[in-house]
Each structure stands twice: as structure tokens, then as C-alpha cells.
Design an enzyme around this catalytic site. Structure first.
Site, PDB file in Angstrom:
ATOM      1  N   HIS A 105      -0.138  -2.704  -5.922  1.00 57.76           N
ATOM      2  CA  HIS A 105       0.013  -1.427  -5.234  1.00 57.76           C
ATOM      3  C   HIS A 105       0.862  -0.434  -6.032  1.00 57.76           C
ATOM      4  O   HIS A 105       0.839   0.762  -5.749  1.00 57.76           O
ATOM      5  CB  HIS A 105       0.593  -1.632  -3.823  1.00 57.76           C
ATOM      6  CG  HIS A 105       2.035  -2.006  -3.792  1.00 57.76           C
ATOM      7  ND1 HIS A 105       2.453  -3.312  -3.626  1.00 57.76           N
ATOM      8  CD2 HIS A 105       3.164  -1.274  -3.895  1.00 57.76           C
ATOM      9  CE1 HIS A 105       3.776  -3.352  -3.612  1.00 57.76           C
ATOM     10  NE2 HIS A 105       4.240  -2.119  -3.778  1.00 57.76           N
ATOM     11  N   ASP A 137      -2.148  -8.706  -4.529  1.00 56.88           N
ATOM     12  CA  ASP A 137      -1.166  -7.661  -4.823  1.00 56.88           C
ATOM     13  C   ASP A 137      -0.437  -7.964  -6.121  1.00 56.88           C
ATOM     14  O   ASP A 137       0.779  -7.826  -6.226  1.00 56.88           O
ATOM     15  CB  ASP A 137      -0.170  -7.484  -3.673  1.00 56.88           C
ATOM     16  CG  ASP A 137       0.587  -6.156  -3.780  1.00 56.88           C
ATOM     17  OD1 ASP A 137       0.089  -5.257  -4.469  1.00 56.88           O
ATOM     18  OD2 ASP A 137       1.673  -6.042  -3.193  1.00 56.88           O
ATOM     19  N   SER A 186       9.448  -3.025  -5.892  1.00 57.53           N
ATOM     20  CA  SER A 186       8.157  -3.708  -5.961  1.00 57.53           C
ATOM     21  C   SER A 186       7.808  -4.054  -7.401  1.00 57.53           C
ATOM     22  O   SER A 186       7.851  -3.204  -8.296  1.00 57.53           O
ATOM     23  CB  SER A 186       7.059  -2.821  -5.370  1.00 57.53           C
ATOM     24  OG  SER A 186       7.243  -2.639  -3.989  1.00 57.53           O
TER      25      SER A 186
END
Length: 497
Positions: free
Chosen positions: A138, A168, A243
Site C-alpha cells: 500500500h 500487502d 508502514s
């Protein structure tokens, strides 16, 4: 009465004063002699982590004891690992639509809509000296350009080697004259709840930041991040920008890729999630092998969750394991004797608590090997050895790009095979014609078609081949009726185009 009490107190004080020298001498003699361990010594040994008959954590795991140990620092560990954590900057040019687009009169006065640049910020981890970086999908989703900034201030334009939205995860590649610092990938299965961890990333774009915490829970699922249902939960502060960053154990090894947080405000509240390093290792190996998508071992069987009702009907004490819903008789599982209605209880002697746990364990195994499945079949436990194969390609019909004045124009479609279904994150037993890819500036993208959509019917005609859909897409009509299957749901649409 008062005089009597005062007299007794005076007598006791004189006796204590007279006995003090002999007591001090006795204590000194006792201190010089080896004494049997008392309660205080046993407690001290326990706090120091001395391994006894009932010890379970071992000498390597203990609580800190004494002021000196409380003042210990993570600084050497941070200096060792932080140089291998990078910042990832992804940018894309977004298409902006205007209500006056296509009208010559209004475009003359108001001009054409200008594309707008969009960017996202995340982190990544160098796992190979050649410049291989693991991050989250993402972070780079739909990016036209991905740049990487290392901890020493250098900036590189990267190449996307492999990406998978269902996991992901994404792997990037940068190049330089000298080897890059790396973090060794550890064994996430060795983690226990309570183990100390460090999270390193770039939260909110403020620069590289390190936070500490513990493993709060293991095997978390259904958190809405990706189809991967197996996460490490930690209370180390993780915020937007973290992230793709590193989750480090006390041995300086990578045990997870920080992926998401649970938050109502957008900031950390002590509930963060990371993808286990064993999955990261398998994904990075696939990228370095040059695969175009992450291949999972194929056994020719599909599974579903064991509900309390199913567990009761099968005579199980609790709902655990993965229920076999379908089996390809010609596949490895069918040949080994696995049947619909069986329940997989363990894989390679590791208990399988849920279907998510089975998917995770399967994905980390190598194609071309064999795995041992413990199953419950008709009330009896059995052990099956099943070969882990590459998903079959099937007839491999060519991918067809649709044209014409239709809502499907710009979509690339193909007939499903187990291998194609695995590539798109679909059940391998599905059949039909599916959307493989979408041109971003096409009618198909504007109407919301997505890769993985299965086209079942168009204008009253059942779609069984890609050639049939390509022919119907060329029809000269303004009215379109079609049925699409997406994520197990049937969507019907009627529109004028």
C-alpha cells in the site's frame, strides 16, 4: 503503675546494651561461613533467571534485576540495525476530470483539467547487500515513481521487483557501487508473547524514529489490512509512515514488517500489527528468483473455517483447524486421500488453529517439497503426506484486451486456470472469464472494473470464453446489461453508454 513501666523499660534497655557486642560478633562469624540458601536467596535466583527444575523460559529470557540492568540501553542494537531501514517515497499523477471536458467552448475559457500529483510516504528494510528492499504494497500502490532515501542521506530511484496486494508486500531494488547494510531475517515462529521488540521507521515524515515495546499477541487475523490473516501484534508505537518499517528482536534480527495500526484518531494507541518475517523471507526469495507473482504451493484443495456448529457436528471439543470444502481428485491432495469434510488439525507438526493459520503456513513452504497433514476424517485422526506442487496453467488461453464502444474497453481478460486464479488471489477451483488487468485511462477503469472480476453474463449471453466476451464487446449498442462476480458476491448492472 507508671513507675513500674518505666522501670521495666530501663531494665530492657540495659540488657540490650550489654548484649550488643556479642550479637555483632555472632553476625560477623555467620557472615564468614557458607550458609544454606534461604527464601531471599531463592527469590534472588528466580529474578536473575537461574534455570531450575520448573524453569520454562530458560536463561536467555528474564526480567531486569538491579539498578544497573534497568539502566541498560538499546543504543547498540539501534546503531546495528537502523542503517538498513530506509524511507520510501512513492508518487503518481492522478487524473482530474472536469465537467467541461470535451466541450470546445468551455475549454477555450476555462482550459483543460490539469493532472494532479499525489505522493505517499513509508518505510522499507534492506534485506540483501545488493539493494533488495522489502516494504508494504500500500506504500507504492499505483505509483508512477518510487524513490528510496537511505539512512546516510543518499537517494535512489528504485525498481519494483515484485508486489502482492493480498499480502500487502512489495520488493524494491536499488543499486550502488558498494554493498548496502542489511538486517538479517529471523524466525518469527520463535517469538513469544512478552518478548521485547524495537520498531524502526519514519512516522509522519519526521525522520527515522525508533520505539520499543513487546509482543502483545500472535496470529492476529481479521484486522482488515490484507487477505493475509496472520499478524504479530505489538505495543511499540507505530504511526502513519511506519508502514514497511522494521520490527526487530533483541538479537538484531528482522521478525516483522510493520503494516498497520488500530486507531480512532490516526495516531498510535499501542495496537500495531506486523507481517511475520517468515512470510517476508518467502516473498523476498520469490522476488530474487525473478518470479512475476508470489506462487503459493498448490495441493488442489480449498478450505473454509470451522464454526462452533461444524465442530459440534464432527464431535470436536472446540472449533479449530480448517475444513476441507472441495478437492480436485487429480491434484496432490486428492491423490493423497484428502476428502471434502475432513478437518486439517496440523501441518508439519505445527497446530493449525484456523484457515488463516493454514494459509500462512502453506505460503511459507517451498514448492517441490512434501508436507505432513494431520487430519480428522470421519471421527478418526490420520496423517497424510501431500506433495506441494506449482499450480497448473491449464489450457492457458491468451489474454485478450477488449476494445470497442463498451464499458469493458481497456480491460484485459483471460479464462481462469488454477495458476491465474492464484495470481489474482482467487479460489483455485473457480471457472470463467476474469479481468486480468485494467488500463488506468480507459472506460473499464472509469466504470470501476477491477482485476479478479469474473464476467458471468453480458446482454443475455453467458460468458464462457474470452473470445465470446471480446465479440460481445464490439456490439453496436448503447444499452449494456452485465453480471459480474466479485469476492464471492454477484453484481448486476444496467447502464447506457
Amino acid at each position: 503503675m507508671h513507675l513500674k513501666r518505666l522501670f521495666l523499660i530501663a531494665v530492657c534497655a540495659l540488657a540490650a546494651f550489654a548484649a550488643a557486642p556479642s550479637v555483632r560478633q555472632a553476625l560477623a562469624e555467620d557472615a564468614a561461613k557458607p550458609a544454606d540458601p534461604g527464601l531471599s536467596d531463592v527469590l534472588t535466583d528466580l529474578l536473575h533467571g537461574v534455570e531450575g527444575e520448573n524453569a520454562t523460559s530458560g536463561p536467555d529470557k528474564r526480567v531486569p534485576f538491579g539498578r544497573e540492568e534497568v539502566q541498560l540501553s538499546f543504543a547498540p542494537l539501534v546503531k546495528q540495525t537502523a542503517p538498513a531501514v530506509v524511507n520510501v517515497y512513492a508518487s503518481q499523477t492522478a487524473k482530474v476530470t472536469s465537467p467541461f471536458e470535451g466541450d470546445p467552448f468551455f475549454e477555450e475559457f476555462f482550459g483543460r483539467a490539469q493532472p494532479r500529483a499525489q505522493s505517499s510516504l513509508g518505510s522499507g528494510v534492506l534485506v540483501d547487500p545488493s539493494g533488495v528492499i522489502v516494504t508494504n504494497y500500500h506504500v507504492i500502490k499505483n505509483a508512477d515513481e518510487v524513490k528510496v532515501a537511505t539512512a546516510d542521506g543518499r537517494e535512489f530511484t528504485s525498481k519494483v521487483m515484485l508486489k502482492d496486494e493480498t499480502l500487502d508486500l512489495a520488493v524494491l531494488k536499488i543499486s550502488a557501487d558498494k554493498p548496502f547494510p542489511v538486517i538479517a531475517i529471523g524466525d518469527s515462529d520463535a517469538l513469544e508473547v512478552g518478548d521485547l521488540l524495537l520498531a524502526i521507521g519514519n512516522p509522519f515524515g519526521v525522520g527515522q524514529t525508533t520505539t520499543s515495546g513487546i509482543v502483545s499477541a500472535l496470529a492476529r487475523s481479521h484486522i482488515g489490512v490484507s487477505d493475509s490473516g496472520y499478524f504479530i501484534q505489538t505495543d511499540a508505537a507505530i504511526n502513519p509512515g511506519n508502514s514497511g518499517g522494521a520490527l526487530i528482536n533483541m538479537g538484531g534480527q528482522l521478525v516483522g514488517i510493520n503494516t498497520a495500526i488500530y486507531s480512532r484518531s490516526g495516531g498510535s494507541i499501542g495496537i500495531g500489527f506486523a507481517i511475520p518475517s517468515n512470510m517476508v523471507r518467502a516473498f523476498a526469495d520469490a522476488a530474487k528468483a525473478g518470479l512475476d507473482f508470489f506462487e503459493r504451493p498448490y495441493i488442489g484443495a480449498e478450505f473454509e473455517a470451522v464454526t462452533p456448529q461444524i465442530a459440534e457436528s464432527l464431535g470436536m471439543e472446540k472449533p479449530t483447524g480448517a475444513l476441507v470444502s472441495s478437492v480436485d481428485a487429480t491434484g496432490p491432495a486428492g491423490k493423497a486421500g484428502l476428502k471434502p469434510g475432513d478437518v486439517v488439525l496440523s501441518l508439519n507438526n505445527t497446530p493449525v488453529e484456523s484457515i488463516e493459520a493454514l494459509d500462512y503456513r502453506m505460503a511459507t513452504l517451498s514448492i517441490g517439497t512434501k508436507a505432513t497433514f494431520a487430519v480428522l476424517s470421519k471421527g478418526q485422526q490420520a496423517t497424510l503426506e501431500i506433495a506441494l506442487e506449482r499450480a497448473p496453467e491449464g489450457a492457458k488461453a491468451a489474454e485478450v484486451t477488449l476494445h470497442g464502444r463498451s464499458p469493458f474497453s481497456g480491460a484485459k481478460v483471460a479464462e481462469l486456470s488454477p495458476r491465474l486464479a492464484q495470481r489474482l488471489g482467487l479460489r483455485t477451483d473457480l471457472k470463467g472469464v476474469t479481468v486480468v488487468d485494467i488500463n488506468r485511462d480507459s472506460p473499464a477503469a472509469d466504470f470501476g472494473f477491477q482485476p479478479g472480476d469474473i464476467v458471468r453474463e453480458v446482454n443475455g449471453t453467458s460468458i464462457d470464453t474470452a473470445a465470446t466476451l471480446a465479440q460481445i464487446a464490439q456490439q453496436d449498442t448503447r444499452w449494456w446489461r452485465f453480471t459480474v462476480e466479485r469476492g464471492g458476491q454477484t453484481l448486476r448492472q444496467v447502464l447506457r453508454y
